[in-house]
Design an enzyme around this catalytic site. Structure first.
Site, PDB file in Angstrom:
ATOM      1  N   ALA A 105       0.867  -1.174   0.000  1.00  8.75           N
ATOM      2  CA  ALA A 105       0.000   0.000   0.000  1.00  8.75           C
ATOM      3  C   ALA A 105       0.907   1.227   0.000  1.00  8.75           C
ATOM      4  O   ALA A 105       2.072   1.152   0.417  1.00  8.75           O
ATOM      5  CB  ALA A 105      -0.886  -0.020   1.236  1.00  8.75           C
ATOM      6  N   GLY A 148       0.775  -5.015   0.806  1.00  7.94           N
ATOM      7  CA  GLY A 148      -0.394  -5.074  -0.072  1.00  7.94           C
ATOM      8  C   GLY A 148      -0.097  -5.727  -1.413  1.00  7.94           C
ATOM      9  O   GLY A 148      -0.993  -6.260  -2.060  1.00  7.94           O
ATOM     10  N   GLU A 151      -0.476  -9.261  -0.759  1.00 12.48           N
ATOM     11  CA  GLU A 151      -1.916  -9.482  -0.539  1.00 12.48           C
ATOM     12  C   GLU A 151      -2.702  -9.452  -1.854  1.00 12.48           C
ATOM     13  O   GLU A 151      -3.625 -10.226  -2.051  1.00 12.48           O
ATOM     14  CB  GLU A 151      -2.445  -8.429   0.448  1.00 12.48           C
ATOM     15  CG  GLU A 151      -1.902  -8.671   1.851  1.00 12.48           C
ATOM     16  CD  GLU A 151      -2.131  -7.505   2.791  1.00 12.48           C
ATOM     17  OE1 GLU A 151      -1.761  -6.368   2.440  1.00 12.48           O
ATOM     18  OE2 GLU A 151      -2.696  -7.711   3.879  1.00 12.48           O
ATOM     19  N   GLU A 171       4.798  -5.085   7.033  1.00 12.63           N
ATOM     20  CA  GLU A 171       4.086  -4.003   7.724  1.00 12.63           C
ATOM     21  C   GLU A 171       4.591  -3.789   9.146  1.00 12.63           C
ATOM     22  O   GLU A 171       4.593  -2.676   9.671  1.00 12.63           O
ATOM     23  CB  GLU A 171       2.568  -4.301   7.766  1.00 12.63           C
ATOM     24  CG  GLU A 171       1.864  -4.200   6.420  1.00 12.63           C
ATOM     25  CD  GLU A 171       1.885  -5.493   5.609  1.00 12.63           C
ATOM     26  OE1 GLU A 171       2.663  -6.413   5.937  1.00 12.63           O
ATOM     27  OE2 GLU A 171       1.114  -5.574   4.634  1.00 12.63           O
TER      28      GLU A 171
HETATM   29  N1  CAA Z   1       4.658   3.221  -0.566  1.00  9.68           N
HETATM   30  C1  CAA Z   1       5.065   4.384  -1.112  1.00  9.68           C
HETATM   31  N2  CAA Z   1       6.226   4.531  -1.760  1.00  9.68           N
HETATM   32  C2  CAA Z   1       7.021   3.452  -1.849  1.00  9.68           C
HETATM   33  C3  CAA Z   1       6.666   2.211  -1.321  1.00  9.68           C
HETATM   34  C4  CAA Z   1       5.413   2.113  -0.656  1.00  9.68           C
HETATM   35  N3  CAA Z   1       4.949   0.959  -0.143  1.00  9.68           N
HETATM   36  N4  CAA Z   1       7.657   1.331  -1.562  1.00  9.68           N
HETATM   37  C5  CAA Z   1       8.593   2.007  -2.244  1.00  9.68           C
HETATM   38  N5  CAA Z   1       8.220   3.283  -2.428  1.00  9.68           N
HETATM   39  C6  CAA Z   1       8.954   4.355  -3.115  1.00  9.68           C
HETATM   40  C7  CAA Z   1      10.112   4.856  -2.260  1.00  9.68           C
HETATM   41  O1  CAA Z   1       9.675   5.788  -1.310  1.00  9.68           O
HETATM   42  C8  CAA Z   1      11.006   5.452  -3.321  1.00  9.68           C
HETATM   43  O2  CAA Z   1      10.455   6.693  -3.690  1.00  9.68           O
HETATM   44  P1  CAA Z   1      11.437   7.999  -3.810  1.00  9.68           P
HETATM   45  O3  CAA Z   1      12.331   7.665  -4.966  1.00  9.68           O
HETATM   46  O4  CAA Z   1      10.474   9.111  -4.109  1.00  9.68           O
HETATM   47  O5  CAA Z   1      12.166   8.103  -2.525  1.00  9.68           O
HETATM   48  C9  CAA Z   1      10.792   4.514  -4.524  1.00  9.68           C
HETATM   49  O6  CAA Z   1       9.575   3.834  -4.283  1.00  9.68           O
HETATM   50  C10 CAA Z   1      11.894   3.483  -4.640  1.00  9.68           C
HETATM   51  O7  CAA Z   1      12.004   2.798  -3.403  1.00  9.68           O
HETATM   52  P2  CAA Z   1      13.395   2.552  -2.648  1.00  9.68           P
HETATM   53  O8  CAA Z   1      14.338   3.676  -2.927  1.00  9.68           O
HETATM   54  O9  CAA Z   1      13.093   2.267  -1.221  1.00  9.68           O
HETATM   55  O10 CAA Z   1      13.901   1.250  -3.422  1.00  9.68           O
HETATM   56  P3  CAA Z   1      14.871   0.118  -2.869  1.00  9.68           P
HETATM   57  O11 CAA Z   1      15.177  -0.744  -4.042  1.00  9.68           O
HETATM   58  O12 CAA Z   1      16.000   0.691  -2.105  1.00  9.68           O
HETATM   59  O13 CAA Z   1      13.975  -0.729  -1.809  1.00  9.68           O
HETATM   60  C11 CAA Z   1      11.984  -1.889  -1.065  1.00  9.68           C
HETATM   61  C12 CAA Z   1      12.892  -1.474  -2.263  1.00  9.68           C
HETATM   62  C13 CAA Z   1      12.727  -2.867  -0.175  1.00  9.68           C
HETATM   63  C14 CAA Z   1      10.757  -2.540  -1.656  1.00  9.68           C
HETATM   64  C15 CAA Z   1      11.624  -0.630  -0.240  1.00  9.68           C
HETATM   65  O14 CAA Z   1      11.137   0.368  -1.123  1.00  9.68           O
HETATM   66  C16 CAA Z   1      10.557  -0.878   0.797  1.00  9.68           C
HETATM   67  O15 CAA Z   1      10.846  -1.412   1.847  1.00  9.68           O
HETATM   68  N6  CAA Z   1       9.286  -0.454   0.516  1.00  9.68           N
HETATM   69  C17 CAA Z   1       8.197  -0.541   1.475  1.00  9.68           C
HETATM   70  C18 CAA Z   1       7.684  -1.952   1.610  1.00  9.68           C
HETATM   71  C19 CAA Z   1       6.576  -2.003   2.633  1.00  9.68           C
HETATM   72  O16 CAA Z   1       6.771  -1.711   3.801  1.00  9.68           O
HETATM   73  N7  CAA Z   1       5.390  -2.401   2.200  1.00  9.68           N
HETATM   74  C20 CAA Z   1       4.221  -2.500   3.071  1.00  9.68           C
HETATM   75  C21 CAA Z   1       3.377  -1.257   2.960  1.00  9.68           C
HETATM   76  S1  CAA Z   1       2.076  -1.227   4.125  1.00  9.68           S
HETATM   77  C22 CAA Z   1       0.851  -2.172   3.458  1.00  9.68           C
HETATM   78  O17 CAA Z   1       0.970  -2.702   2.372  1.00  9.68           O
HETATM   79  C23 CAA Z   1      -0.410  -2.302   4.283  1.00  9.68           C
HETATM   80  C24 CAA Z   1      -1.366  -3.294   3.775  1.00  9.68           C
HETATM   81  O18 CAA Z   1      -1.389  -4.412   4.240  1.00  9.68           O
HETATM   82  C25 CAA Z   1      -2.384  -2.978   2.775  1.00  9.68           C
END
Ligand code: CAA
Length: 297
Positions: A105, A148, A151, A171
């Site tokens: 998400a 998500g 999911e 998460e």
């Molecule tokens: N939401 C918003 N933006 C996100 C995102 C997310 N879930 N995941 C990545 N991005 C964005 C980053 O902020 C970044 O944007 P900027 O360039 O503007 O800074 C861009 O995508 C690239 O990401 P990274 O620089 O972090 O890329 P990376 O290769 O170094 O890392 C990753 C990749 C490990 C996937 C890392 O991006 C990450 O950990 N993302 C979040 C994963 C996460 O926590 N997901 C769960 C979300 S909560 C949820 O989903 C609730 C639910 O159950 C519905």
């Protein structure tokens, strides 16, 4: 009757004439409406396969690793509903790109949500459009399928993965828990102990491990994934759409009920197939040693 010029002026004023969806017929001034494909900002859609009977939905926010913002999910829901209602489509494939299926998400979008706003606005409710689809949906996962994203893959009926895919429910790392089925669907795929490990650590698992656990049906080289997934959708598309729908309902019921009630449900659907012409055609074709000609009836 209005003149052609007058009707044209009205449509131009409303920015309709340039939309490609209406035309003024010469001489009469009558307006013809065309049904145009909807335009999307966060996804791409295309009908694919040799018979153009597979609906492909590609998540398309590459800069945000396909983070699932509300606008994107509304578009996915609309595309799924449209394909579900389209008799020429046999199955749907949802995919992302090589780096990410979806990284969850959209954290930036939900950062300032409150409990009340989530309740008021039914946060994530639009995801139900995917689970309500009667046709088979196959996830083709390359790269990250996190939170998500994992999911969404699990909302689909079958998951195929590229060999570099990574799944996870991270998460917990950002102070919340899965909110679109992760705690409920994951244990049904992989059992309690592995699901707990994934949800409580936030660790990622790779495609090979995901396949071993039963989360993923098959793993392919990255560049072959989409082609193989479309082939699977086409294979499903050789069957009666009506009976495919009943088979999907029956398997899904296994996750909703106990064994006795599920077997009863299966039996009534099985008996129900005998009320269809496609069941008759399928068995007749077998006995006559020819290919069946299903009519979705
Ligand atoms: N939401 C918003 N933006 C996100 C995102 C997310 N879930 N995941 C990545 N991005 C964005 C980053 O902020 C970044 O944007 P900027 O360039 O503007 O800074 C861009 O995508 C690239 O990401 P990274 O620089 O972090 O890329 P990376 O290769 O170094 O890392 C990753 C990749 C490990 C996937 C890392 O991006 C990450 O950990 N993302 C979040 C994963 C996460 O926590 N997901 C769960 C979300 S909560 C949820 O989903 C609730 C639910 O159950 C519905």
């Amino acid at each position: 009757m209005a003149s052609v010029a007058a009707v044209t002026r009205i449509l131009l004023g409303k920015n309709l004439l340039n939309s490609g969806r209406v035309a003024v017929l010469p001489n009469t001034g009558f307006v013809k409406f065309y049904s145009a494909a909807p335009t999307y900002e966060n996804i791409k859609i295309e009908t694919v396969g040799a018979k153009k009977n597979v609906g492909l939905i590609q998540l398309n926010r590459p800069k945000a690793l396909n983070a699932l913002c509300k606008a994107l999910f509304i578009e996915v829901g609309k595309a799924v509903k449209d394909y579900d209602a389209d008799d020429s489509i046999a199955a749907i494939v949802i995919t992302g790109n090589e780096k990410a299926f979806a990284a969850g998400a959209d954290i930036k979008e939900m950062q300032n949500n409150s409990y009340s706003s989530n309740q008021r606005n039914g946060f994530l409710q639009e995801w139900e459009d995917v689970s309500n689809c009667g046709k088979p949906i196959i996830a083709a996962v390359n790269g990250f399928a996190l939170g998500g994203g994992c999911e969404l893959a699990m909302l689909c009926d079958i998951i195929y993965a590229g060999e570099k895919a990574k799944f996870g429910q991270p998460e917990i790392n950002i102070g919340t828990i899965p909110g679109a089925g992760g705690t409920q669907r994951l244990p049904r795929y992989v059992g309690k102990s592995k699901a707990m490990e994934i949800v409580l650590t936030g660790n990622f698992i790779d495609a090979q491990e995901a396949e071993k656990m039963g989360l993923v049906a098959r793993v392919f080289p990255v560049e072959k994934l989409l082609e193989e997934t479309i082939k699977l959708a086409e294979r499903i598309g050789t069957h009666s759409p009506l009976i495919v729908k009943m088979a999907k309902q029956a398997v899904n019921q296994a996750y909703e009920t106990n064994l006795r009630a599920g077997l009863l449900y299966e039996k009534s659907l099985f008996y129900g197939t005998f009320a269809t012409n496609d069941r008759k055609e399928g068995m007749t074709a077998f006995i006559e040693k020819r290919a069946p000609n299903f009519k979705n009836d």
